[in-house]
Design a protein around this motif. Structure first.
Motif, mmCIF file in Angstrom:
data_model
loop_
_atom_site.group_PDB
_atom_site.id
_atom_site.type_symbol
_atom_site.label_atom_id
_atom_site.label_comp_id
_atom_site.label_asym_id
_atom_site.label_seq_id
_atom_site.Cartn_x
_atom_site.Cartn_y
_atom_site.Cartn_z
ATOM 1 N N GLY A 45 12.391 34.849 47.383
ATOM 2 C CA GLY A 45 13.195 35.974 47.849
ATOM 3 C C GLY A 45 13.032 37.172 46.936
ATOM 4 N N ILE A 46 13.305 38.352 47.462
ATOM 5 C CA ILE A 46 13.061 39.567 46.682
ATOM 6 C C ILE A 46 14.139 39.843 45.635
ATOM 7 N N ALA A 47 15.268 39.169 45.703
ATOM 8 C CA ALA A 47 16.350 39.415 44.743
ATOM 9 C C ALA A 47 16.385 38.382 43.623
ATOM 10 N N LYS A 48 15.361 37.563 43.481
ATOM 11 C CA LYS A 48 15.307 36.525 42.438
ATOM 12 C C LYS A 48 15.196 37.180 41.061
ATOM 13 N N LEU A 49 16.067 36.791 40.147
ATOM 14 C CA LEU A 49 16.044 37.304 38.778
ATOM 15 C C LEU A 49 15.543 36.217 37.843
ATOM 16 N N VAL A 50 14.564 36.574 37.030
ATOM 17 C CA VAL A 50 14.022 35.677 36.016
ATOM 18 C C VAL A 50 13.922 36.465 34.714
ATOM 19 N N VAL A 51 14.356 35.858 33.619
ATOM 20 C CA VAL A 51 14.227 36.473 32.301
ATOM 21 C C VAL A 51 13.115 35.749 31.551
ATOM 22 N N ILE A 52 12.217 36.532 30.953
ATOM 23 C CA ILE A 52 11.126 35.973 30.149
ATOM 24 C C ILE A 52 11.286 36.533 28.752
ATOM 25 N N LYS A 53 11.327 35.652 27.752
ATOM 26 C CA LYS A 53 11.658 36.051 26.370
ATOM 27 C C LYS A 53 10.662 35.485 25.372
ATOM 28 N N ASP A 54 10.247 36.312 24.413
ATOM 29 C CA ASP A 54 9.454 35.857 23.268
ATOM 30 C C ASP A 54 10.420 35.268 22.245
ATOM 31 N N SER A 55 10.629 33.983 22.296
ATOM 32 C CA SER A 55 11.545 33.328 21.354
ATOM 33 C C SER A 55 10.883 33.029 20.018
ATOM 34 N N SER A 56 9.560 33.150 19.943
ATOM 35 C CA SER A 56 8.842 32.878 18.699
ATOM 36 C C SER A 56 8.872 34.073 17.757
ATOM 37 N N GLY A 57 9.064 35.262 18.320
ATOM 38 C CA GLY A 57 9.085 36.465 17.498
ATOM 39 C C GLY A 57 7.720 36.899 17.017
ATOM 40 N N SER A 58 6.682 36.562 17.750
ATOM 41 C CA SER A 58 5.343 36.934 17.285
ATOM 42 C C SER A 58 4.467 37.581 18.350
ATOM 43 N N CYS A 59 5.062 38.107 19.416
ATOM 44 C CA CYS A 59 4.189 38.670 20.456
ATOM 45 C C CYS A 59 3.703 40.075 20.135
ATOM 46 N N ALA A 60 4.040 40.616 18.964
ATOM 47 C CA ALA A 60 3.442 41.894 18.558
ATOM 48 C C ALA A 60 1.974 41.687 18.201
ATOM 49 N N SER A 61 1.638 40.481 17.732
ATOM 50 C CA SER A 61 0.241 40.206 17.361
ATOM 51 C C SER A 61 -0.502 39.428 18.443
ATOM 52 N N THR A 62 0.196 38.618 19.208
ATOM 53 C CA THR A 62 -0.414 37.895 20.331
ATOM 54 C C THR A 62 0.534 38.016 21.512
ATOM 55 N N THR A 63 0.126 38.677 22.546
ATOM 56 C CA THR A 63 1.001 39.096 23.632
ATOM 57 C C THR A 63 1.342 38.004 24.633
ATOM 58 N N ILE A 64 2.373 38.292 25.421
ATOM 59 C CA ILE A 64 2.739 37.490 26.591
ATOM 60 C C ILE A 64 2.485 38.387 27.796
ATOM 61 N N THR A 65 1.571 37.981 28.658
ATOM 62 C CA THR A 65 1.255 38.746 29.854
ATOM 63 C C THR A 65 1.939 38.096 31.053
ATOM 64 N N ILE A 66 2.631 38.900 31.819
ATOM 65 C CA ILE A 66 3.310 38.410 33.017
ATOM 66 C C ILE A 66 2.497 38.870 34.218
ATOM 67 N N ASN A 67 2.031 37.900 34.995
ATOM 68 C CA ASN A 67 1.230 38.192 36.177
ATOM 69 C C ASN A 67 2.024 37.905 37.438
ATOM 70 N N PRO A 68 1.930 38.796 38.425
ATOM 71 C CA PRO A 68 2.571 38.512 39.713
ATOM 72 C C PRO A 68 1.772 37.469 40.479
ATOM 73 N N ASN A 69 2.339 37.002 41.551
ATOM 74 C CA ASN A 69 1.669 36.034 42.408
ATOM 75 C C ASN A 69 0.608 36.735 43.249
ATOM 76 N N ALA A 70 -0.585 36.162 43.283
ATOM 77 C CA ALA A 70 -1.688 36.622 44.139
ATOM 78 C C ALA A 70 -1.905 38.123 43.997
ATOM 79 N N SER A 71 -1.825 38.867 45.095
ATOM 80 C CA SER A 71 -2.112 40.303 45.067
ATOM 81 C C SER A 71 -0.852 41.156 44.916
ATOM 82 N N GLU A 72 0.280 40.529 44.587
ATOM 83 C CA GLU A 72 1.527 41.273 44.382
ATOM 84 C C GLU A 72 1.391 42.178 43.154
ATOM 85 N N LEU A 73 2.301 43.133 43.024
ATOM 86 C CA LEU A 73 2.312 44.055 41.881
ATOM 87 C C LEU A 73 3.670 44.009 41.195
#
Length: 90
Positions: A45-73
């Protein structure tokens, strides 16, 4: 009958594909770059809320990339990158 909200916490030390019932994704190891893939909006559904968090505290040097499903943006982009230590998006 009272409403009981559903909240599913997921802790991952690797790349992860979000499931329809996931709510909070805690990335605990960003020793290497990680990719989190969103589920299909048609599934959750379009109203789904998900939180994604860097709990390690190190994504300034190695990133977390969030990709949508298929051809979504994501806000018109093909991905979203967390690149500040302890960063979060939701």
């Amino acid at each position: 009958m009272a409403y009981t909200p559903k909240f599913k916490y997921v802790s991952t030390a690797a790349s992860y594909s979000i499931l329809a019932d996931d709510t909070f994704i805690s990335v605990t190891n960003v020793g290497t770059a990680r990719t989190i893939t969103l589920p299909s909006p048609a599934t959750v559904g379009i109203a789904k809320l998900v939180v994604i968090k860097d709990s390690s505290g190190s994504c300034a040097s190695t990133t977390i990339t969030i990709n949508p499903n298929a051809s979504e943006l994501i806000n018109g982009d093909t991905s979203y990158v967390l690149q500040t230590n302890y960063d979060a998006v939701g």
